[in-house]
Design a protein around this motif. Structure first.
Motif, short mmCIF file in Angstrom:
data_model
loop_
_atom_site.label_atom_id
_atom_site.label_comp_id
_atom_site.label_asym_id
_atom_site.label_seq_id
_atom_site.Cartn_x
_atom_site.Cartn_y
_atom_site.Cartn_z
N LEU A 24 0.77 -1.10 0.01
CA LEU A 24 -0.04 0.15 -0.01
C LEU A 24 0.72 1.31 -0.09
CD1 LEU A 24 -2.74 -1.17 2.63
CD2 LEU A 24 -3.04 -0.69 0.11
N GLY A 25 2.18 0.94 0.27
CA GLY A 25 2.86 2.33 0.27
C GLY A 25 2.96 2.73 1.65
N LEU A 26 2.64 2.20 2.80
CA LEU A 26 2.17 2.77 4.07
C LEU A 26 3.58 2.36 5.03
CD1 LEU A 26 -1.44 2.42 4.51
CD2 LEU A 26 0.01 4.58 3.96
N THR A 27 4.52 2.75 4.63
CA THR A 27 5.91 2.44 5.42
C THR A 27 6.97 3.67 5.67
OG1 THR A 27 6.99 1.77 3.33
CG2 THR A 27 5.97 0.06 4.60
N GLY A 28 7.46 3.64 6.66
CA GLY A 28 8.57 4.85 6.81
C GLY A 28 7.95 6.12 7.27
N ARG A 29 8.32 7.17 6.09
CA ARG A 29 7.96 8.50 6.18
C ARG A 29 6.52 8.50 5.90
NH1 ARG A 29 12.77 12.17 4.01
NH2 ARG A 29 14.34 11.63 5.50
N ALA A 30 6.04 7.84 4.78
CA ALA A 30 4.57 8.13 4.55
C ALA A 30 3.77 7.36 5.39
CB ALA A 30 4.25 7.00 3.08
N LEU A 31 3.86 6.52 6.01
CA LEU A 31 3.32 5.87 7.45
C LEU A 31 3.23 7.08 8.53
CD1 LEU A 31 1.67 3.87 8.69
CD2 LEU A 31 3.57 2.75 9.69
N ALA A 32 4.40 7.62 8.89
CA ALA A 32 4.50 8.78 9.74
C ALA A 32 3.61 9.78 9.49
CB ALA A 32 5.78 9.06 9.99
N ALA A 33 3.43 10.16 8.15
CA ALA A 33 2.77 11.26 7.59
C ALA A 33 1.06 11.19 7.72
CB ALA A 33 3.13 11.60 6.15
N VAL A 34 0.85 9.86 7.37
CA VAL A 34 -0.49 9.45 7.82
C VAL A 34 -0.92 9.54 9.02
CG1 VAL A 34 -0.95 8.52 5.37
CG2 VAL A 34 -0.21 7.35 7.23
N GLU A 35 -0.10 8.95 10.04
CA GLU A 35 -0.36 8.95 11.36
C GLU A 35 -0.59 10.22 12.02
OE1 GLU A 35 1.42 6.88 15.59
OE2 GLU A 35 2.57 7.33 13.82
N ARG A 36 0.27 11.17 11.54
CA ARG A 36 0.50 12.67 11.99
C ARG A 36 -0.90 13.16 11.54
NH1 ARG A 36 5.73 12.98 10.36
NH2 ARG A 36 4.99 14.21 8.53
N ALA A 37 -1.25 12.84 10.44
CA ALA A 37 -2.65 13.43 9.90
C ALA A 37 -3.89 12.84 10.69
CB ALA A 37 -2.72 13.18 8.39
N GLY A 38 -3.70 11.71 11.68
CA GLY A 38 -4.82 11.37 12.11
C GLY A 38 -5.61 10.34 11.20
N ALA A 39 -4.93 9.95 10.19
CA ALA A 39 -5.74 9.00 9.24
C ALA A 39 -5.73 7.45 9.57
CB ALA A 39 -5.11 9.19 7.89
#
Length: 580
Positions: free
Chosen positions: A490-505
């Motif tokens: 899904l592409g949800l690793t590393g910085r990408a995962l951190a970004a969506v977590e910060r966004a509350g997604a």
């Protein structure tokens, strides 16, 4: 049942009068009968013409036994003040009257004894003058002789009228049974006695003693077995299991009382006592330190925890001087710390402003936020609350919390904060309160609080599409966390995962376990359907997930206050105020 304590100077005929009325010997010890003087509490009872019962708590009149006297009178709703016609008013007569008045006893009888030995009129006139100005000034008076029987029929009739006039006790209220006797019977075990002033006791009940559960194995009232005893009554309670207690302990309805080692109080007029003091409440006599807060307010610190409520009356005395004592009315059983300069004076002013009887509004002004159960345990009636979970809040405190929430969200990264994080940062006990604080320009969506006027940068399209695919995959099985391989796809690793977590997604429960933000609330709702304590295996089945997900998710629920570890194997849910 009318439970009435005797009061008066030593050797004024209290025990003789009780014996004449009941035909029972109130002096339990051979030493008492040998010396002709009550040195411990005595108990006797008799039937009244109306069909009711009067039980006497016969207290010692000697100044050396004032602690024992207070232990017997402390739980009684009425008193029989006894003055001998041939002796008149004496020192202990006055000290007993002062104690009863300060303890708030307002019902009773004035009985002039030994009317066969002297004209009772002078003793009656002096006693009436002594009672003037006290809460017992208007009680009926009679002259009797315990030896000849003169006046006893009239006294029995007066006791019957007194029983009918007393305010009805709260039979459905919580139990606080102050223990005045403790003994052991072979084959039966520990038995305690006391005056049940409110509530109802049943065989099989679980009560609390010093915070530990004890079970009622059996009950007696007036030497008669009973499965149920309702206030007001003299009661003997057989307790199951190893119990170590003494006079002054209290048997309590679980979770209905606040145990405290300090309280803010109002003192009766006059110079408060100093030095090593004793607080007398019920049958307890507890070493106490006093810190003045104002002209008539003080903070008391106790040598052991006591079950107190707002409005409780007690007596504070110097044990080295029987004439140095003051009355106490409890104002707050959870007093705030006095750490800043001037805090004691400010606290004294706040207590004075509350008036004679603090209510829910006063306690909320002092504490900010309390549950309905808190207010009830503290001794006040909880009003209806517009807040979820039966929480009550002071309006000024609520406004401050709302302002703090806005500032906290504005200071957060990306101007967004999960409800759980905001609850922790504000120090709130319930996530529902955090949600209730949300008001424009704040919004809450999918467990994340944001601000319309400070919206974060939108996620890049590819991350938004990845989150949408994850949400679709978790729609039917929200706790089936994707594998590391699937997250990579899904592409949800590393910085990408951190970004969506910060966004509350998304919610990263732990490394490698990613769920949607609403997962904790959903899990708590589903697990509440389990009856009683549950294990990790039971939770795993209920959530339709694996142990890899269940263990860290349950640990998160522990941290959020949804659940509580019972032991190494099982969990229970937090009290109702923590429910979703």
């Amino acid at each position: 049942m009318l439970v009435i304590a005797t009061a008066g100077h030593v050797d004024h005929g209290k025990s003789t009068l009780v014996r004449a009325l009941t035909g029972m010997e109130p002096d339990r010890w051979a030493e008492e009968r040998r010396r002709g003087m009550t040195i411990d509490l005595g108990f006797a009872w008799t039937a009244l013409p109306s069909g009711g019962t009067v039980a006497f708590v016969d207290v010692p009149g000697h100044e050396r036994f004032v602690t024992t006297m207070l232990a017997g009178a402390g739980s009684c709703p009425a008193a029989m003040i006894v003055v001998a016609a041939d002796e008149g008013w004496h020192v202990q007569s006055g000290e007993h009257l002062a104690a009863l008045d300060l303890l708030g006893v307002r019902h009773g009888l004035l009985v002039i004894t030994r009317a066969d030995l002297a004209d009772p009129a002078p003793a009656l006139a002096e006693a009436r003058s002594r009672l003037r100005g006290t809460g017992l000034a208007a009680i009926p008076a009679l002259a009797v002789s315990g030896v000849t029987g003169q006046g006893l029929p009239e006294l029995v009739a007066a006791l019957d009228r007194l029983a009918a006039e007393l305010p009805p006790p709260a039979a459905d209220g919580p139990v606080r049974l102050w223990v005045d006797r403790v003994f052991t019977i072979t084959g039966v075990g520990v038995v305690v006695t006391g005056t049940l002033a409110a509530g109802t006791l049943r065989t099989g009940d679980t009560l609390h003693l010093d915070g530990e559960p004890v079970q009622v194995r059996g009950l007696q009232t007036l030497n008669t077995r009973a499965d149920l005893v309702t206030a007001t009554a003299r009661v003997a309670v057989n307790l199951r299991g190893p119990v170590a207690l003494s006079r002054g302990a209290a048997l309590l309805t679980p979770d209905a009382w606040y145990l405290t080692t300090s309280a803010d109080v109002r003192l009766s007029p006059g110079e408060p006592p100093k030095g090593d003091l004793l607080l007398h409440i019920g049958s307890a006599a507890v070493p106490t330190r006093i810190r003045p807060l104002g002209a008539d307010t003080a903070r008391l610190s106790f040598a052991r925890a006591l079950p107190l409520r707002v409005g409780d009356r007690a007596l504070l005395r110097d044990p080295s001087r029987s004439d140095v004592h003051t009355g106490v009315v409890v104002l707050d059983v959870r007093p705030p710390a006095l750490t800043r300069r001037g805090a004691a004076a400010a606290r004294g002013a706040a207590l004075t402003a509350a008036g004679a009887a603090p209510g829910a509004a006063d306690l909320l002004r002092w504490h900010g936020l309390l549950s309905g159960a808190d207010l009830t345990a503290m001794g006040v009636t909880a009003p209806p609350s517009p807040l979820p979970g039966d929480w009550h809040v002071d309006p000024e405190h609520w406004a401050g919390l709302r302002k703090a929430l806005g500032e906290t969200v504005a200071a957060a990264k990306d101007r967004r904060l999960t409800v759980e994080a905001a609850t922790h940062l504000l120090g709130l006990p319930d996530r529902r309160l955090t949600r209730a604080l949300v008001a424009p320009p704040l919004t809450v969506e999918a467990g994340v609080i944001g601000r319309r006027d400070l919206a974060p940068s939108p996620l890049p399209p590819q991350l938004r599409r990845a989150v949408d695919r994850l949400r679709a995959e978790l729609a039917d099985r929200p706790f089936q966390a994707p594998s590391a391989r699937r997250l990579a796809e899904l592409g949800l690793t590393g910085r990408a995962l951190a970004a969506v977590e910060r966004a509350g997604a998304v919610l990263v429960v732990t490394d490698g376990v990613v769920l949607l933000p609403e997962a904790p609330d959903q899990a708590a709702k589903r697990l509440r359907e389990l009856s009683g304590p549950f294990t990790v295996s039971q939770a795993r089945v209920a959530l339709q997930t694996t142990r890899r997900v269940a263990v860290p998710l349950l640990e998160m629920l522990d941290r959020l206050g949804h659940t509580k570890r019972r032991d190494n194997e099982s969990r229970t849910f937090a009290p109702v105020n923590g429910q979703i």
